[in-house]
Design an enzyme around this catalytic site. Structure first.
Site, PDB file in Angstrom:
ATOM      1  N   GLU A 337      15.621 -20.387   9.692  1.00 35.74           N
ATOM      2  CA  GLU A 337      15.109 -19.515   8.651  1.00 35.74           C
ATOM      3  C   GLU A 337      14.291 -18.379   9.255  1.00 35.74           C
ATOM      4  O   GLU A 337      13.401 -18.604  10.071  1.00 35.74           O
ATOM      5  CB  GLU A 337      14.236 -20.306   7.673  1.00 35.74           C
ATOM      6  CG  GLU A 337      14.940 -21.499   7.036  1.00 35.74           C
ATOM      7  CD  GLU A 337      14.019 -22.305   6.130  1.00 35.74           C
ATOM      8  OE1 GLU A 337      12.948 -21.780   5.762  1.00 35.74           O
ATOM      9  OE2 GLU A 337      14.364 -23.439   5.795  1.00 35.74           O
ATOM     10  N   CYS A 338      14.583 -17.173   8.866  1.00 39.08           N
ATOM     11  CA  CYS A 338      13.845 -15.964   9.220  1.00 39.08           C
ATOM     12  C   CYS A 338      13.593 -15.855  10.728  1.00 39.08           C
ATOM     13  O   CYS A 338      14.482 -15.505  11.475  1.00 39.08           O
ATOM     14  CB  CYS A 338      12.543 -15.876   8.426  1.00 39.08           C
ATOM     15  SG  CYS A 338      11.911 -14.181   8.296  1.00 39.08           S
ATOM     16  N   GLY A 339      12.390 -16.191  11.206  1.00 38.91           N
ATOM     17  CA  GLY A 339      12.103 -16.087  12.632  1.00 38.91           C
ATOM     18  C   GLY A 339      13.046 -16.921  13.471  1.00 38.91           C
ATOM     19  O   GLY A 339      13.445 -16.512  14.566  1.00 38.91           O
TER      20      GLY A 339
END
Length: 465
Positions: A337-339
């Site tokens: 997720e994301c990072g």
């Protein structure tokens, strides 16, 4: 269930909720109280100050992510030996989805959980004849009569002594104290919010000073009395968390390796708890410092964070980049997720224009855009039904300044207020990777699917990874 609890809320963002909440949590700890804290809404960083700097167990509660009954169950099911809960509100008290709906607001959470509210008003530059109508409007709009006290922020002691009796006489609401402006105790911010607690020298000493000042100017005992006045949570809402429906747990616990260090630190407590409740064992590791994945792991979870701030260290850890790439190539289930999604790219280009090699699982590149690319709540519906059943959705949010040459098209993100939609997520039989942060309790099927895939992977392994 009996649980003392109070929400610290405000008329608007920037009123001092986080500082006052941190000071209150520390003051309660200093008094020997067993404290539990919750952040209203999807924010990761404010809770990290509660957890890392104060040592207070923390969670997130959000009435967009979960329906009313499930929200109450999460609150009730998370309570163990802690005997007082402090909730930190988000934005203005009544601001919910799109700034126009009750859902997702601090007030909706307080109403759903029957939690009394202390309203923090930033009154710098205001006279009492302006303070009174401001507070009166919020009290009038409080149909459930949840606001039990007011705290005035950024006001001098002398003026506070003048306005307190006037406010109490006219509005019939207790004024619990004041906080003078304290520039020496401010906490720095960056593009995603406050800087991380571990980046601040002397943060624990600063929070202790905040608590001492709060004890001198605010009646902490009165706030505790308000918390004690909270109604009991209905007994029907104290069922075992996330297990109100029959599910089949894996016979042998598969191990999920969860990246957790300075670069990857955005995790909802409820997400990890749900993975454990679904039958997994969690083992933490550091993509920056460790040379290999935890021995015997059967799945990988890469959460959000600030990989861009540690891109050089992540890039120089060739052994870990190779280990993750090979694990994914061998079919090990992974959620990013994301990072974590950013880290899996071939390269990451930061604000300074310097590019660093990353894990290379995703052939595209990730880069800084100097603007907020996507922001706010979303519902995600998968196209291929790998982690979610056909037509089912999981809720989450996005908040990032980086973008990718390939954001994926394995799912569709839908904005709950405008109805706008756009493609997102790289999804397959054993992988789910993209910018959205997910709140697993919004659809526990996602977590159970992930754990089931790790269990299946474990059963096919010829040798430990």
């Amino acid at each position: 269930m009996q649980l003392r609890r109070v929400m610290i809320a405000a008329p608007k963002s920037g009123s001092g909720k986080t500082m006052i909440t941190c000071a209150l949590l520390k003051a309660l700890k200093n008094r020997g109280e067993k404290v539990l804290s919750y952040k209203c809404g999807p924010d990761y960083i404010d809770p990290m100050f509660h957890e890392k700097a104060l040592g207070v167990p923390v969670g997130n509660l959000d009435t967009f992510f979960t329906e009313e009954g499930e929200t109450r169950r999460i609150l009730a099911g998370s309570v163990k030996e802690e005997n007082i809960a402090v909730m930190e509100g988000v934005m203005g008290l009544f601001d919910g989805l799109g700034g126009s709906r009750e859902e997702g607001s601090s007030y909706h959470l307080a109403k759903v959980t029957k939690t009394p509210i202390v309203l923090v008003a930033d009154v710098k530059g205001m006279g009492v004849r302006s303070m009174i109508p401001l507070l009166a409007g919020f009290l009038l709009y409080d149909k459930e009569r949840l606001i039990k006290g007011v705290l005035l922020n950024r006001i001098s002691e002398g003026y506070y002594k003048t306005v307190k009796p006037l406010i109490e006489e006219e509005l019939q609401i207790p004024v619990l104290g004041f906080c003078p402006e304290a520039k020496d105790l401010c906490i720095e911010s960056r593009h995603l919010g406050l800087v991380m607690p571990q980046e601040l020298n002397g943060i624990k000493e600063k929070l202790q000073k905040m608590a001492e000042r709060l004890e001198n100017t605010v009646s902490v005992s009165a706030i505790m009395e308000i918390a004690e006045s909270a109604e009991d949570l209905d007994e029907e809402h104290t069922e075992e968390l996330y297990l109100s429906k029959e599910i089949v747990l894996p016979k042998d616990k598969p191990v999920i390796a969860v990246a957790k260090d300075e670069a990857f630190c955005f995790y909802y407590r409820e997400n990890l708890l749900l993975l454990e409740k679904s039958g997994a064992e969690i083992k933490f590791f550091s993509p920056m410092l460790d040379q290999e994945l935890p021995p015997g792991c059967h799945g990988i979870l890469l959460g959000g964070g600030y990989p861009e701030l540690y891109a050089e260290k992540l890039s120089f850890n060739h052994s870990m980049r190779k280990a993750i790439r090979q694990a994914v190539e061998n079919g090990m289930p992974i959620v990013a997720e994301c990072g974590g999604f950013m880290y899996l790219h071939s390269s990451l280009t930061g604000k300074d224009g310097i590019s660093y090699a990353m894990a290379g699982v995703i052939p595209g590149r990730c880069f800084y855009t100097d603007r907020l690319v996507r922001f706010g709540y979303i519902e995600i519906q998968e196209e291929g039904n790998f982690f979610l059943s056909k037509g089912k959705r999981v809720k989450g949010h996005e908040f990032h300044y980086f973008d990718s040459t390939d954001n994926g098209n394995g799912a569709v993100a839908l904005k709950p207020v405008t109805g706008r939609s756009y493609p997102c997520i790289m999804a397959g039989e054993n992988y789910w990777m993209g910018f959205p942060h997910l709140y697993y309790p919004s659809n526990p099927e996602f977590a159970r699917s992930f754990v089931e895939k790790t269990s299946q992977y474990k059963s096919t392994m010829k040798a430990p990874v």
